[in-house]
Design an enzyme around this catalytic site. Structure first.
Site, PDB file in Angstrom:
ATOM      1  N   GLY A  10       0.866  -1.178   0.000  1.00 51.97           N
ATOM      2  CA  GLY A  10       0.000   0.000   0.000  1.00 51.97           C
ATOM      3  C   GLY A  10       0.897   1.221   0.000  1.00 51.97           C
ATOM      4  N   ARG A 129      -0.699  12.793  -1.202  1.00 53.55           N
ATOM      5  CA  ARG A 129       0.274  12.780  -2.294  1.00 53.55           C
ATOM      6  C   ARG A 129       0.340  14.141  -2.941  1.00 53.55           C
ATOM      7  NH1 ARG A 129       1.522   7.818  -4.718  1.00 53.55           N
ATOM      8  NH2 ARG A 129       3.020   8.991  -5.935  1.00 53.55           N
ATOM      9  N   LYS A 180     -11.213   4.662  17.117  1.00 49.80           N
ATOM     10  CA  LYS A 180     -10.879   5.277  15.827  1.00 49.80           C
ATOM     11  C   LYS A 180     -12.060   5.115  14.870  1.00 49.80           C
ATOM     12  CE  LYS A 180      -8.172   7.255  12.787  1.00 49.80           C
ATOM     13  NZ  LYS A 180      -7.610   6.590  11.652  1.00 49.80           N
ATOM     14  N   ASN A 184     -14.065   8.109  12.996  1.00 42.23           N
ATOM     15  CA  ASN A 184     -14.243   8.124  11.537  1.00 42.23           C
ATOM     16  C   ASN A 184     -15.722   8.124  11.145  1.00 42.23           C
ATOM     17  OD1 ASN A 184     -11.290   6.163  11.163  1.00 42.23           O
ATOM     18  ND2 ASN A 184     -11.538   8.258  10.505  1.00 42.23           N
ATOM     19  N   ASN A 188     -15.938  11.437   8.900  1.00 42.56           N
ATOM     20  CA  ASN A 188     -15.666  11.237   7.471  1.00 42.56           C
ATOM     21  C   ASN A 188     -16.869  11.425   6.549  1.00 42.56           C
ATOM     22  OD1 ASN A 188     -13.374  10.442   8.883  1.00 42.56           O
ATOM     23  ND2 ASN A 188     -12.751   8.994   7.320  1.00 42.56           N
ATOM     24  N   ASN A 198     -12.464  19.271   7.916  1.00 39.78           N
ATOM     25  CA  ASN A 198     -12.901  18.726   9.214  1.00 39.78           C
ATOM     26  C   ASN A 198     -13.357  19.840  10.155  1.00 39.78           C
ATOM     27  OD1 ASN A 198     -12.049  16.345   8.127  1.00 39.78           O
ATOM     28  ND2 ASN A 198     -10.398  15.968   9.578  1.00 39.78           N
ATOM     29  N   SER A 251     -10.120  11.479   4.781  1.00 36.76           N
ATOM     30  CA  SER A 251      -9.773  10.491   3.754  1.00 36.76           C
ATOM     31  C   SER A 251     -10.980  10.187   2.867  1.00 36.76           C
ATOM     32  CB  SER A 251      -9.242   9.215   4.409  1.00 36.76           C
ATOM     33  OG  SER A 251     -10.158   8.738   5.362  1.00 36.76           O
ATOM     34  N   GLU A 263     -14.095   4.007   2.027  1.00 36.10           N
ATOM     35  CA  GLU A 263     -14.068   2.909   3.008  1.00 36.10           C
ATOM     36  C   GLU A 263     -15.360   2.872   3.827  1.00 36.10           C
ATOM     37  OE1 GLU A 263      -9.472   2.401   4.167  1.00 36.10           O
ATOM     38  OE2 GLU A 263     -10.230   4.420   4.510  1.00 36.10           O
TER      39      GLU A 263
HETATM   40  O1  PAF Z   1      -9.837   9.353   7.854  1.00 36.13           O
HETATM   41  C1  PAF Z   1      -9.397  10.461   8.208  1.00 36.13           C
HETATM   42  O2  PAF Z   1      -9.380  11.444   7.457  1.00 36.13           O
HETATM   43  C2  PAF Z   1      -8.786  10.596   9.598  1.00 36.13           C
HETATM   44  O3  PAF Z   1      -8.862   9.344  10.228  1.00 36.13           O
HETATM   45  C3  PAF Z   1      -9.378  11.689  10.488  1.00 36.13           C
HETATM   46  C4  PAF Z   1      -8.943  11.424  11.928  1.00 36.13           C
HETATM   47  C5  PAF Z   1     -10.886  11.724  10.405  1.00 36.13           C
HETATM   48  C6  PAF Z   1      -8.788  13.034  10.174  1.00 36.13           C
HETATM   49  O4  PAF Z   1      -9.072  13.524   8.905  1.00 36.13           O
END
Ligand code: PAF
Length: 300
Positions: A10, A129, A180, A184, A188, A198, A251, A263
């Site tokens: 990855g 990136r 976590k 998320n 997210n 965020n 993300s 995801e």
């Molecule tokens: O997935 C993400 O972007 C991260 O885990 C988080 C903590 C939400 C910060 O952007």
């Protein structure tokens, strides 16, 4: 005998950031990119919060030879297929650390790699990136590694602890993964749907209200799944992460913006599955799962 290299599967932004941090500490790293690069060595240039340049060896997808130590930074949905692709290189004693967001992917490994007993990790470092070899180190953060049923750090952990910023062994990794996951779930999908950083989840009152409602629902599902202690004070934790990563594009937002699969099924989807398993409703997470899945279907 010199220590075995850490292979990195990855090679997106996070895989490259960790490869650079390990290499900077003198750890032998070998990259396993999905597509063979044209050059013999792969260049990585870290910019942003830290600066370094690396020229690292890589091996093509068809390579043979044993892999003794492996860090996996693929997306959650790629963990099982990517590991199956190198399954012939993994032995009973190979050390494998899965670093993907979300939960539920480890169960998918079992049919193909029944003897694998992976470690898990969470990271709050941020990276994306840039052009060419560049990786933007966008957020300082912590790395927590652990293995279910292994409360004390094994010997192999010491070099990683020294090499990586704020890296600690987590005696109860399952609770850390749930925390976590919960963070998320709350951050997210809202950032991806509202196309916002965020920090806007705290700055815009209507979004902050949605975050609070989501935290309550996630805590209820977590408690039903036996994770009450892990999720204590969830709302405060979520807002702390929102403030600490205020300038981040999550993300999931990055995935949708680049036309990639997200995801979500391993994040809100996992939570909805847990709710169903325990006979409770999770309408907010269900609605977010559906909305993100619909967006994905429209772009991918
Ligand atoms: O997935 C993400 O972007 C991260 O885990 C988080 C903590 C939400 C910060 O952007």
């Amino acid at each position: 005998m010199p220590p075995s290299p850490w292979h990195i599967l990855g090679c997106g932004a996070m895989g490259r950031l960790y490869a650079a941090q390990l290499s900077r500490a003198g750890i032998h790293v070998v990259l396993l990119p999905r597509q063979a690069p044209t050059a013999k060595l792969l260049d990585i240039e870290i910019t942003g919060l830290s600066h370094s340049r690396h020229t690292l060896p890589w091996e093509p997808p068809g390579a043979t030879g044993p892999i003794h130590q492996l860090l996996v930074f693929t997306k959650a949905y790629d963990v099982a297929p990517a590991l199956a692709g190198i399954g012939h290189r993994l032995g009973a004693n190979s050390r494998v650390i899965l670093m993907a967001n979300g939960m539920g992917y480890a169960q998918q490994l079992h049919p193909r790699l029944p003897t694998l007993r992976p470690a898990f990790g969470t990271s709050t470092q941020g990276a994306h990136r840039g052009s060419g070899a560049q990786v933007q180190h966008a957020g300082h953060g912590a790395t927590r590694l652990g293995m279910p049923g292994v409360p004390k750090a094994p010997d192999w952990f010491a070099p990683l602890e020294q090499a990586l910023p704020d890296c600690r062994w987590e005696s109860d990794i399952n609770s850390a993964l749930w925390r976590k996951l919960a963070i998320n779930c709350a951050i997210n999908p809202l950032t991806a749907l509202h196309h916002c950083l965020n920090g806007e989840l705290a700055a815009r009152p209507a979004l902050a209200q949605q975050v609070r409602a989501l935290c309550a629902e996630i805590s209820t599902v977590g408690a039903a799944a036996g994770q009450q202690a892990a999720l204590a004070g969830l709302q405060e934790q979520v807002f702390a992460v929102i403030h600490a990563t205020a300038g981040n594009r999550s993300s999931m937002l990055q995935d949708l913006s680049s036309g990639r699969r997200t995801e979500v099924s391993y994040i809100n989807g996992f939570l909805v599955q847990q709710a169903r398993q325990h006979g409770i409703a999770a309408p907010l997470n269900q609605a977010l799962l559906q909305a993100i899945t619909a967006k994905e279907a429209a772009i991918t």
